[in-house]
Design a protein around this motif. Structure first.
Motif, mmCIF file in Angstrom:
data_model
loop_
_atom_site.group_PDB
_atom_site.id
_atom_site.type_symbol
_atom_site.label_atom_id
_atom_site.label_comp_id
_atom_site.label_asym_id
_atom_site.label_seq_id
_atom_site.Cartn_x
_atom_site.Cartn_y
_atom_site.Cartn_z
ATOM 1 N N SER A 7 -21.739 117.488 17.038
ATOM 2 C CA SER A 7 -20.309 117.485 16.815
ATOM 3 C C SER A 7 -19.977 116.750 15.514
ATOM 4 O O SER A 7 -20.802 116.020 14.958
ATOM 5 N N LYS A 8 -18.738 116.907 15.050
ATOM 6 C CA LYS A 8 -18.288 116.250 13.843
ATOM 7 C C LYS A 8 -17.955 114.793 14.169
ATOM 8 O O LYS A 8 -17.271 114.491 15.149
ATOM 9 N N ASP A 20 -14.959 116.129 18.323
ATOM 10 C CA ASP A 20 -14.892 117.372 19.084
ATOM 11 C C ASP A 20 -14.914 117.143 20.589
ATOM 12 O O ASP A 20 -14.942 118.095 21.365
#
Length: 810
Positions: A412-413, A463
């Motif tokens: 995820s970011k 996220d």
């Protein structure tokens, strides 16, 4: 010479004589025995050997009482009567009253039935005495043995005997031993015991009908007789026992024995079922993921029943333990699982007993457990926690400290933040997590402990609803050389009266840096000219001594000294050290101020010092002289000497302090008026100027003078002499004349009224201060011998002189 005679139905007599003599059959049953009999042979009396008589045997529990036991006789020639006596246990000692003797006939009798279990034998002494109490013979010992009868039943030593035997024991295996006791004589058949098993009962009832146990009738040992002891069938046996004396033909008693069948590990644990499925959430430690079940037919709760579970193919993520109550296996997640790494695990679990299984029954059962890993949105993970970095404290701002510090398992970011930075020394790239120095560090900051500065970094999964993780950043700072050392002290004293090798001033330095950027310090003199006379000797890493090389004259000197540290690069500082060379006392201090400036090139010369000191002395002399002159102008010098050479310019009354409070004694609060009478012939009223301002003058309703008009102004009393009187007499006469001509005061021959100032005062009269005695005790005639100048003074102390009542003063 002693003998013992025994008479009765069971009497056995044996006579032991010399080796050449024998006892005839006719001597065995005499009507009466003479235990003290002796014979004579030849001209000498030869003592015959004692009769050896066996003990008297009496049956216990005899019902023929009293019963004659034996009769004793004395054969000593005596014309008078013989008295027989008996003493010992059973007669006059405990137990008393069992035996007695007829003192005339010598018959010994039993008075009551005897009990062998209480008293097995008695030893008595018989005496033959004259009527006067004289012993005719020596005492004779008589022993009585009590014969045993079978009057006691044997008894088992325990009410119930308990034993254990393992299941499937072979015939002849000893189980336990039972015992019994009989109080009868153990040397007779009355105590000869035999043991028997008269009954057998199995538990559960009727589980086995055949005789499984036997007993040794002599020793009481119980043993197995047959095979078939299976604990799954029968758990225990109850046996009925019997013991009998007279070798089984006499009295009997019964007892009981319980025999338990102990378990052996003859059953292996088995899984039911053998296949298990379980689900586990990733990234969690799970104490109980699931259970596997194996059963064991051995005794529940026993050691042979307990099961030990083992994972055959361990991966390090799982563990298994046994529930001690249910005997089930509990599987747990010991190390968090990762769905991205492995989504499913297959475990092989085996079950075995903690106690080794018997050889014929050895078996190992196993089961298969399938674990499926459940995926979840995971939080970011730091590669290291804490994150450790080591940098110099003087780091250049913008320098990268660390990068690539965390990742997200779900890719995820991420967003990075520094949530705790007390000194605001750090900066972070919110996208990459790269941490840089915002400005230089300071190792002396209160937030730096043990050279470590701590901050907290946070990473957020953008996220997954803001799931985050934190880690500690530990910046280990190493010291840089930022501060030069400072020389101390900047002044000091060198004693000139000591040996040259002992002269010197101790120098040191203070550096705000820490090791290794501080000490050891280096000291040296900056001026080469001064270095010709002074030198610095190093003592240790932090101290040195400033030492003169030549004989230095007393005075003050300024020495330029340079001190440098050991940092990289090294820093130094310059300072002037003021040294005072002087003679010192025992404490190392200069003896005087001049000792520090004598003969110095840079100090004050001795001549100038002397001039300054002379000026100070002259100034002090002028001040004293001015004070003296001013005092002389305030006095009136008398032309010819005498007792009173002058009079003060101030009024006499000005030297008496005025107090506003007047009153009675300390203990009186009532003021009453009394008359104080004076003898008009002996007393002369004093003018008002003679009373101090705090004295109680005559007041109240005073008598008025008739020789003068009322309310005329009073004449002026002399406050200061109008001229320069040559004697105090003139001053007093002027005052008296003014008082006599004052129309506002009572005449001198009038009784004056004074206010009553109280009574009960704890203080004495003030007149006692003037003299310890009355005026009558004082002789003032010697004042007349001092000349005309003291004549008036002598008259004042005459009884007819002026009198001032000091008691009227407060």
């Amino acid at each position: 010479m002693k003998a013992v005679a025994v008479l009765g139905a069971l009497l056995a007599v044996a006579c032991q004589v010399s080796s050449s003599s024998r006892v005839t059959q006719s001597d065995l049953k005499p009507a009466a025995l003479y235990p003290w009999r002796h014979r004579s042979a030849g001209p000498q009396v030869r003592v015959k050997r004692d009769w050896i008589i066996p003990p008297i045997r009496v049956s216990e529990n005899s019902k023929q009482v009293p019963e004659d036991l034996v009769q004793i006789k004395s054969d000593k020639i005596f014309t008078g009567e013989v008295i027989y006596m008996l003493e010992g246990p059973g007669v006059d000692q405990d137990p008393k009253g069992l035996f007695e003797i007829d003192e005339k006939t010598g018959w010994i009798k039993s008075k009551m039935p005897l009990d062998r279990e209480k008293h097995k034998s008695f030893k008595l002494k018989a005496f033959a005495l004259s009527p006067s109490g004289e012993r005719l013979e020596s005492p004779t010992t008589i022993e009585i043995y009590v014969l045993d009868q079978n009057d006691h039943r044997p008894e088992f030593t325990q009410k119930e005997f308990v034993g254990t035997i393992p299941e499937f024991s072979v015939p002849g295996t000893s189980v336990m031993q039972v015992t019994a006791i009989d109080s009868d004589d153990p040397m007779t058949e009355n105590a000869a015991l035999s043991y028997f098993i008269v009954g057998q009962e199995s538990i559960p009832p009727h589980s086995i009908n055949k005789t499984m146990f036997g007993i040794n009738n002599k020793t009481g040992v119980i043993y197995t007789r047959d095979v078939g002891l299976d604990r799954d069938v029968v758990q225990s046996f109850k046996l009925t026992l019997q013991v009998a004396d007279m070798s089984g033909m006499g009295l009997t008693s019964t007892g009981r024995a319980i025999i338990h069948i102990s378990d052996i590990n003859n059953h292996a644990p088995k899984f039911h079922p053998t296949m298990y499925n379980m689900n586990a959430m990733e990234n969690k430690n799970i104490a109980e993921l699931g259970r596997v079940n194996a059963t064991d037919k051995d005794q529940k709760g026993g050691d042979n029943w307990k099961i030990k579970y083992t994972i055959v193919n361990p991966s390090g993520h799982f563990a298994i333990r046994t529930d001690p109550v249910s005997n089930q296996g509990i599987i747990s997640v010991a190390k968090p699982l990762d769905y991205e790494s492995q989504a499913e695990y297959r475990l092989i679990v085996k079950a075995e007993n903690e106690v080794r299984l018997k050889s014929p029954y050895k078996q190992i059962h196993s089961a298969t457990v399938t674990v499926r890993v459940m995926n979840e949105n995971e939080a970011p993970v730091f590669y290291k926690n804490p994150i450790k970095v080591t940098v110099a404290e003087s780091i250049v701002p913008g320098t990268v400290l660390v990068s690539d510090i965390a990742h997200d398992p779900d890719n995820s970011k991420l967003r990075f933040e520094i949530i705790q930075d007390p000194e605001s020394w750090l900066a972070i790239n919110h996208a990459t997590g790269q941490i840089t120095a915002r400005r230089s560090f300071n190792i002396r900051s209160p937030h730096v402990r043990n050279n470590i500065y701590s901050a907290i970094v946070k990473v957020i999964d953008q996220d997954a609803d803001g799931i985050s993780a934190t880690a500690t950043l530990e910046v280990n700072l190493w010291e840089t050389n930022d501060y030069p050392p400072v020389l101390i002290p900047l002044s000091g004293t060198v004693c000139s009266d000591q040996d040259r090798d002992k002269l010197g001033l101790l120098l040191s330095a203070v550096d705000e840096d820490m090791s290794p950027q501080a000490d050891p310090f280096t000291f040296y003199i900056a001026d080469q000219n001064v270095a010709a006379n002074w030198t610095i000797i190093t003592l240790n890493e932090t101290h040195a001594v400033l030492h003169p090389l030549i004989d230095i004259e007393k005075g003050e000197f300024s020495i330029p000294v340079v001190v440098s540290d050991s940092g990289s690069p090294s820093l130094s500082s310059n300072a002037l050290v003021n040294v005072t060379v002087c003679s010192c006392d025992s404490f190392g201090d200069c003896k005087s101020y001049t000792a520090a400036v004598f003969g110095t090139k840079m100090g004050i010369s001795f001549i100038a010092l002397m001039i300054i000191m002379g000026c100070i002395a002259l100034l002090l002399f002028l001040i004293v002289l001015a004070v003296a002159v001013n005092g002389c102008t305030r006095q009136n010098i008398r032309k010819g000497g005498g007792l009173l050479v002058g009079v003060s310019d101030d009024d006499i009354r000005d030297n008496v302090f005025h107090y506003d409070e007047q009153g009675g004694g300390e203990e009186d609060e009532d003021a009453f008026n009394i008359d104080f009478l004076r003898n008009p012939r002996d007393m002369v009223p004093a003018p008002a100027s003679f009373f101090p301002q705090n004295c109680s003058l005559p007041r109240g309703k005073q008598p008025l003078r008739k020789d003068a008009p009322h309310n005329l102004p009073s004449p002026t009393y002399p406050r200061k002499p109008p001229g320069d009187p040559t004697d105090i007499e003139d001053f007093i006469n002027v005052g008296l004349d003014a008082a006599d001509n004052d129309p506002n005061v009572p005449p001198y021959d009038t009784a004056l009224i004074y206010d009553y100032e109280g009574d009960g005062s704890v203080a004495g009269s003030l007149s006692s201060i003037a003299s310890m005695g009355s005026d009558d005790d004082q002789d003032y005639d010697y004042l007349n011998d001092w000349g005309p100048r003291f004549k008036k003074l002598a008259n004042m102390y005459d009884p007819h002189a002026l009198f001032i009542n000091h008691a009227s003063c407060s």
